[in-house]
Design an enzyme around this catalytic site. Sequence first.
Site, PDB file in Angstrom:
ATOM      1  N   ASN A   7      45.643  47.559  33.955  1.00 53.32           N
ATOM      2  CA  ASN A   7      44.523  46.829  33.998  1.00 53.32           C
ATOM      3  C   ASN A   7      43.594  47.208  32.882  1.00 53.32           C
ATOM      4  OD1 ASN A   7      41.960  45.848  34.833  1.00 53.32           O
ATOM      5  ND2 ASN A   7      42.064  46.101  36.941  1.00 53.32           N
ATOM      6  N   ARG A  60      46.647  42.562  33.778  1.00 55.66           N
ATOM      7  CA  ARG A  60      45.597  41.800  34.049  1.00 55.66           C
ATOM      8  C   ARG A  60      44.904  41.250  32.706  1.00 55.66           C
ATOM      9  NH1 ARG A  60      39.906  43.762  36.191  1.00 55.66           N
ATOM     10  NH2 ARG A  60      38.671  41.709  36.070  1.00 55.66           N
ATOM     11  N   HIS A 149      37.059  37.437  38.024  1.00 52.75           N
ATOM     12  CA  HIS A 149      37.418  38.382  38.886  1.00 52.75           C
ATOM     13  C   HIS A 149      38.318  37.713  40.102  1.00 52.75           C
ATOM     14  CE1 HIS A 149      33.253  40.337  38.191  1.00 52.75           C
ATOM     15  NE2 HIS A 149      34.106  40.982  37.745  1.00 52.75           N
ATOM     16  N   HIS A 176      31.964  40.151  44.147  1.00 49.43           N
ATOM     17  CA  HIS A 176      32.654  41.118  43.561  1.00 49.43           C
ATOM     18  C   HIS A 176      31.221  41.876  42.654  1.00 49.43           C
ATOM     19  CE1 HIS A 176      35.747  43.779  41.624  1.00 49.43           C
ATOM     20  NE2 HIS A 176      34.689  43.949  40.582  1.00 49.43           N
ATOM     21  N   GLY A 178      30.279  44.885  40.602  1.00 52.70           N
ATOM     22  CA  GLY A 178      30.341  46.077  40.064  1.00 52.70           C
ATOM     23  C   GLY A 178      29.539  46.304  38.820  1.00 52.70           C
ATOM     24  N   ASN A 179      30.187  46.879  37.700  1.00 55.69           N
ATOM     25  CA  ASN A 179      29.300  46.686  36.526  1.00 55.69           C
ATOM     26  C   ASN A 179      29.282  45.300  36.047  1.00 55.69           C
ATOM     27  OD1 ASN A 179      28.458  49.246  35.421  1.00 55.69           O
ATOM     28  ND2 ASN A 179      30.559  49.791  34.967  1.00 55.69           N
ATOM     29  N   ARG A 209      24.742  42.704  31.577  1.00 55.72           N
ATOM     30  CA  ARG A 209      24.711  41.233  31.431  1.00 55.72           C
ATOM     31  C   ARG A 209      23.699  40.683  32.010  1.00 55.72           C
ATOM     32  NH1 ARG A 209      30.973  40.477  32.484  1.00 55.72           N
ATOM     33  NH2 ARG A 209      31.182  42.778  32.778  1.00 55.72           N
ATOM     34  N   ASP A 250      23.778  52.255  35.232  1.00 59.84           N
ATOM     35  CA  ASP A 250      24.662  52.851  36.180  1.00 59.84           C
ATOM     36  C   ASP A 250      23.975  52.703  37.552  1.00 59.84           C
ATOM     37  OD1 ASP A 250      27.161  54.782  36.604  1.00 59.84           O
ATOM     38  OD2 ASP A 250      25.641  55.015  38.074  1.00 59.84           O
ATOM     39  N   GLY A 300      29.192  47.128  45.733  1.00 64.06           N
ATOM     40  CA  GLY A 300      29.742  46.434  46.829  1.00 64.06           C
ATOM     41  C   GLY A 300      30.211  47.254  47.994  1.00 64.06           C
ATOM     42  N   GLU A 301      31.131  48.057  47.297  1.00 62.84           N
ATOM     43  CA  GLU A 301      31.832  49.003  48.245  1.00 62.84           C
ATOM     44  C   GLU A 301      31.088  50.273  48.791  1.00 62.84           C
ATOM     45  OE1 GLU A 301      35.294  50.781  46.706  1.00 62.84           O
ATOM     46  OE2 GLU A 301      35.614  52.037  48.620  1.00 62.84           O
ATOM     47  N   GLU A 351      42.581  44.981  42.661  1.00 64.96           N
ATOM     48  CA  GLU A 351      43.244  43.976  41.802  1.00 64.96           C
ATOM     49  C   GLU A 351      44.591  44.280  41.470  1.00 64.96           C
ATOM     50  OE1 GLU A 351      39.731  45.191  40.029  1.00 64.96           O
ATOM     51  OE2 GLU A 351      38.973  43.087  39.457  1.00 64.96           O
TER      52      GLU A 351
HETATM   53  P1  ADP Z   1      33.546  47.696  36.818  1.00 65.37           P
HETATM   54  O1  ADP Z   1      33.299  46.438  36.746  1.00 65.37           O
HETATM   55  O2  ADP Z   1      33.479  48.469  35.417  1.00 65.37           O
HETATM   56  O3  ADP Z   1      35.001  47.756  37.448  1.00 65.37           O
HETATM   57  P2  ADP Z   1      32.922  49.030  39.099  1.00 65.37           P
HETATM   58  O4  ADP Z   1      33.361  48.147  40.076  1.00 65.37           O
HETATM   59  O5  ADP Z   1      33.755  50.209  39.154  1.00 65.37           O
HETATM   60  O6  ADP Z   1      32.529  48.383  37.807  1.00 65.37           O
HETATM   61  O7  ADP Z   1      31.335  49.507  39.603  1.00 65.37           O
HETATM   62  C1  ADP Z   1      30.493  50.385  38.926  1.00 65.37           C
HETATM   63  C2  ADP Z   1      29.151  50.477  39.258  1.00 65.37           C
HETATM   64  O8  ADP Z   1      29.451  50.954  40.699  1.00 65.37           O
HETATM   65  C3  ADP Z   1      28.308  51.184  38.730  1.00 65.37           C
HETATM   66  O9  ADP Z   1      26.903  50.683  38.381  1.00 65.37           O
HETATM   67  C4  ADP Z   1      28.185  52.396  39.665  1.00 65.37           C
HETATM   68  O10 ADP Z   1      27.072  53.162  39.562  1.00 65.37           O
HETATM   69  C5  ADP Z   1      28.397  51.864  40.903  1.00 65.37           C
HETATM   70  N1  ADP Z   1      28.706  52.890  42.173  1.00 65.37           N
HETATM   71  C6  ADP Z   1      29.724  53.422  41.868  1.00 65.37           C
HETATM   72  N2  ADP Z   1      29.750  54.363  43.377  1.00 65.37           N
HETATM   73  C7  ADP Z   1      28.451  54.111  43.819  1.00 65.37           C
HETATM   74  C8  ADP Z   1      28.077  54.570  44.973  1.00 65.37           C
HETATM   75  N3  ADP Z   1      28.599  55.463  45.663  1.00 65.37           N
HETATM   76  N4  ADP Z   1      26.750  54.269  45.060  1.00 65.37           N
HETATM   77  C9  ADP Z   1      26.107  53.254  44.544  1.00 65.37           C
HETATM   78  N5  ADP Z   1      26.564  52.770  43.304  1.00 65.37           N
HETATM   79  C10 ADP Z   1      27.782  53.096  42.919  1.00 65.37           C
END
Ligand code: ADP
Length: 378
Positions: A7, A60, A149, A176, A178-179, A209, A250, A300-301, A351
């Site tokens: 990935n 991926r 995604h 989904h 994340g970043n 973004r 972050d 989300g997680e 994934e």
């Molecule tokens: P990517 O899109 O790069 O795969 P991820 O799914 O790994 O990203 O998500 C990264 C984001 O999740 C970052 O903004 C990070 O700060 C946030 N994150 C990770 N762990 C936590 C946590 N325990 N609490 C809040 N945000 C978190």
Amino acid sequence: MRVLSVNPGSSSLKTTLLDGEDILADHEIPLEDSVTGMRKALAALSLWRHKSPPQAIGVRVVHGGRAFEDSVRVDPEVLSVLEKLIPLAPLHLPIAIRVLSALTGMGHSLPVVAVFDTQFHRTLPETARRYALPEEWEKDEGIEKYGFHGLSYDDVVHRLPTLLGATLPERLVAVHWGNGASACALLRGQSVETSMGLTPLDGLVMGTRPGSIDPGIFPTLLRKGYTPEALEEALNHRSGLFALSGGVSDFREIEERLERKDPRAVLAFEKAVLSVAMAVGAYSAILGGLEALVLTGGIGEHSWRAREAVMKRLAFLGVRDDPEANRSGTGDRRVSGEDSRVAVWALHAREDRTIARETQRIVGYMAKENQKAGGVNA
Ligand code: ADP
């Protein structure tokens, strides 16, 4: 079958060796530069060869354009078609192509399969896929919604029934988050609307973004002398949470600043939460209701604050959070209350499982085709 799932992200290369759904080993390689990253990836691969060697490799690939609506075994022709798709995803495809070229050119006989994030969204109806833009842009330039995604959404659809102990809900929204972040409306497990479009810039407010914005911004800035490259750089790397918070993308750091009541962090958090709640609200209208909501990806997680804020915004749909469940625990779990009309789940994004499943499917299909060809020849 043992599959090595690869990935390639923007900053790292995640490699996971799976046997069916079980993880045998995983390895994350920082992608300081592609050459160093690839050397390390290959070293990790040869390491695994000694123990339990992979029988196939799945990679991926973010964008398949119109050319690839299904996973495909990679050969020189596939690579040359992918080269032509670079303008659709200039930041992501060159890395994927370098990884695929390196993996196919290693002198082994393992099949290498490309699995596309866009392929899950091939079920989008025309109302979602078509932009209200001149027809020739769609016909001649391929300007349409592809969605991203898909590997994450595909795994949600596969995993949720087991978690629920029931069949997949007919009307489901998955986010989904994340970043990069997107939402997907799923009717009986099929994508019928999603928030990212031609590129992964559209939709929700992301780390760097912007999500949905007025397209009129671009001619305005182009006339002022901004180049397409400058716009692309700002839209991909200096927008979203980063722009709103004054330089922080972050989410964990945004949350720390929330504790200190930093007004810019509050604005960034609120706008991101609103963008998610707005997508879920709109998609509930598309689906004609909502039975379940899945929140996955790093935010989300892991972020109870983000989930709580979204669930509160969605109270009008009958969403009720379970404060205790939402604020504690890890891994795949239900975070909505017993009294919630919508079951809300926080899931760990997997994934790699979709990559492995798809790779196994393509290799199985190839074996059958070979058998058929062998039968005819014999
Ligand atoms: P990517 O899109 O790069 O795969 P991820 O799914 O790994 O990203 O998500 C990264 C984001 O999740 C970052 O903004 C990070 O700060 C946030 N994150 C990770 N762990 C936590 C946590 N325990 N609490 C809040 N945000 C978190």
